[in-house]
Write a protein that holds these residues in place. Structure first.
Motif, short mmCIF file in Angstrom:
data_model
loop_
_atom_site.label_atom_id
_atom_site.label_comp_id
_atom_site.label_asym_id
_atom_site.label_seq_id
_atom_site.Cartn_x
_atom_site.Cartn_y
_atom_site.Cartn_z
N LYS A 135 13.27 3.52 1.10
CA LYS A 135 11.96 3.26 0.50
C LYS A 135 11.24 2.24 1.38
CE LYS A 135 13.45 4.18 -4.22
NZ LYS A 135 13.68 3.60 -5.57
N VAL A 136 10.08 2.64 1.89
CA VAL A 136 9.38 1.81 2.88
C VAL A 136 7.96 1.48 2.41
CG1 VAL A 136 8.68 1.60 5.29
CG2 VAL A 136 10.67 3.00 4.69
N ALA A 137 7.63 0.20 2.53
CA ALA A 137 6.24 -0.25 2.33
C ALA A 137 5.75 -0.78 3.66
CB ALA A 137 6.19 -1.35 1.27
N ASN A 138 4.50 -0.53 3.99
CA ASN A 138 3.98 -1.08 5.25
C ASN A 138 2.70 -1.87 5.00
OD1 ASN A 138 1.51 0.55 6.19
ND2 ASN A 138 2.99 2.19 5.71
N VAL A 139 2.54 -2.93 5.78
CA VAL A 139 1.44 -3.87 5.57
C VAL A 139 0.65 -4.05 6.86
CG1 VAL A 139 0.83 -6.21 4.86
CG2 VAL A 139 2.86 -5.11 3.88
N PRO A 140 -0.64 -3.72 6.86
CA PRO A 140 -1.47 -3.93 8.06
C PRO A 140 -1.84 -5.40 8.20
CG PRO A 140 -2.80 -3.05 6.27
CD PRO A 140 -1.40 -3.10 5.75
N ILE A 141 -1.83 -5.87 9.41
CA ILE A 141 -2.22 -7.25 9.68
C ILE A 141 -3.61 -7.26 10.31
CG2 ILE A 141 -1.68 -9.35 10.99
CD1 ILE A 141 0.24 -8.76 8.66
#
Length: 270
Positions: A170-176
């Motif tokens: 299970k993957v969450a990704n966060v843009p910087i």
């Protein structure tokens, strides 16, 4: 109406046999009136079979069975014939058919279909998770994720999330982005689960220009300017130093390569 007593015997959970029995019974008794279907799951030795046959004789039950081991099927048929019990082998004829067609011996391992189902549903759950928590749209997913990806735009966060999801992570990704503070949840996540994705400014410049062209826009937009890219990467570096997580250079890596690095680190950390 005569009582119908059916025993469903299986070396696994017995769902296959039970569903087939119910499908057949409803053709005669739609509401299962005066019908008892009793399931006997995880039957894996001859003693169990002997006791079930004895009970079926007392209760005048029909035995429907799904047993993958040939010796268990033969014993069930033998005992039922001796006791005058009506029985039906659901799997045996089909297993023999495929054995003849493939010239292979069956594995005779109970429960394989359910193992496959479990893996399938874990994959679907992970894929749905990756879509739901893609691109920082819901920061609550950060603390629920197995893996958290952090990076500036066009560092393959989304395709990497999907690839890992197909590996049941299970993957969450966060843009910087310099103009937006990262969510508080990002600072609360286990550092072993968090991975920063970095890329060379030159490579990112090329990728962003191609992205703008694909959208039918001019490739000289601020989004693709070298100064903007360098500013974003500098901001990313500051955030990563605060997080203290691993950083992976994706400049010349395929998604599969990056995923393998992450999987290796995750498994090592368990």
């Amino acid at each position: 109406m005569e009582k119908l007593n059916v025993f469903v015997v299986s070396d696994s959970v017995g769902e296959t046999g039970e569903q087939v029995v119910k499908a057949a019974v409803t053709q005669f008794r739609p509401n299962f009136e005066n019908t008892v279907i009793r399931k006997f799951p995880h039957i894996n030795n001859i003693d169990h079979i002997e006791k079930i046959v004895e009970l079926a004789k007392i209760q005048k039950a029909i035995i429907i069975f799904t047993l993958v081991e040939e010796k268990m099927r033969k014993k069930m048929m033998e005992l039922c014939n001796q006791s005058g019990i009506v029985t039906f082998d659901l799997l045996g004829p089909m297993i023999r058919l495929f054995e003849d067609q493939t010239n292979q011996r069956p594995l005779e391992e109970p429960g394989l279909v359910h193992k496959l189902d479990d893996e399938y549903f874990k994959k679907i759950e992970a894929v749905e998770f990756a879509v739901k928590y893609d691109d920082g749209r819901d920061p609550r997913g950060i603390l629920l994720a197995d893996v958290v990806l952090v990076g500036v735009s066009r560092t393959s966060k989304t395709p990497l999330s999907q690839y890992l999801a197909h590996k049941r992570y299970k993957v969450a990704n966060v843009p910087i982005v310099p103009e937006i503070d990262p969510p508080e949840e990002l600072y609360q996540v286990d550092r072993k689960k968090c991975f920063g994705l970095v890329i060379s400014p030159e490579k990112l410049n090329v990728i962003r220009k191609e992205r703008l062209k694909a959208l039918g826009l001019s490739d000289d937009a601020t989004y693709a300017k070298q100064s903007r890219i360098e500013a974003e990467l500098n901001h990313f570096q500051k955030i990563i130093e605060q997080l203290g997580c691993d950083v992976i250079d994706v400049t010349n890596k395929a998604v599969e390569e990056t995923a393998n690095v992450i999987i290796h680190k995750i498994e090592q950390g368990k």
